[in-house]
Design an enzyme around this catalytic site. Structure first.
Site, PDB file in Angstrom:
ATOM      1  N   ILE A  92       0.845  -1.192   0.000  1.00 27.62           N
ATOM      2  CA  ILE A  92       0.000   0.000   0.000  1.00 27.62           C
ATOM      3  C   ILE A  92       0.881   1.242   0.000  1.00 27.62           C
ATOM      4  O   ILE A  92       1.749   1.394   0.858  1.00 27.62           O
ATOM      5  CB  ILE A  92      -0.906   0.027   1.258  1.00 27.62           C
ATOM      6  N   CYS A  93       0.638   2.123  -0.941  1.00 31.38           N
ATOM      7  CA  CYS A  93       1.342   3.401  -0.987  1.00 31.38           C
ATOM      8  C   CYS A  93       0.462   4.424  -0.286  1.00 31.38           C
ATOM      9  O   CYS A  93      -0.455   4.994  -0.876  1.00 31.38           O
ATOM     10  CB  CYS A  93       1.603   3.807  -2.439  1.00 31.38           C
TER      11      CYS A  93
END
Length: 153
Positions: A92-93
């Site tokens: 997840i960014c």
């Protein structure tokens, strides 16, 4: 003497057990102070309606000073949500997991933030560099230096 990390995680776990989780978030596993697993579901009308996704949190001894390693679990036919900030390997960014992490954030706060990130999504798509990133990604998402250029998706 218990470490700061284990004391903090014990406190968070007691709060979850006493108060429960917010709607759409469920604790699945918290066997020790190194890995916890939750399911999250976006409630209401969204692109992710009726989808349930599994999140894994891994904690190092520096938690809560350092952020947990958080990723969507991708196994047994389950895929990560298709989202512009979520890679197909589950990484997840999100700036709160990187340069905007604060020790005042809790595991539940991270779950709620990710639930909100999914709820506000306008278009299901993978990040533009998904294939390249997944091919070369480290096992631990914290070892990636993400560039946070779009926090509006």
């Amino acid at each position: 003497m218990a470490s700061i990390s284990s004391r903090r995680l014990a406190k968070e776990l007691r709060e979850i057990q006493a108060e429960g989780c917010p709607v759409g978030i469920s604790l699945v596993e918290a066997n020790d102070f190194s890995k916890w697993v939750f399911t999250i579901q976006v409630m209401g009308d969204s692109l992710y309606q009726d989808e349930v996704h599994t999140l894994q949190f891994r904690f190092d001894p520096q938690y809560p000073i350092s952020s947990p390693a958080v990723q969507f679990v991708v196994t047994d036919g389950k895929q990560a949500p298709i989202h512009p900030h979520v890679y197909s390997n589950g990484h997840i960014c999100a700036s709160i997991l990187g340069n905007e992490w604060s020790p005042v954030l809790s595991v539940i706060a991270v779950c709620v933030t990710l639930q909100s990130m999914l709820a506000s999504c306008k278009k299901k798509e993978r990040p533009a560099d998904n294939d390249r990133y997944v091919k070369h990604a480290p096992e631990n998402p914290k070892k990636t230096l993400f560039h946070y250029d779009d926090d509006t998706v």
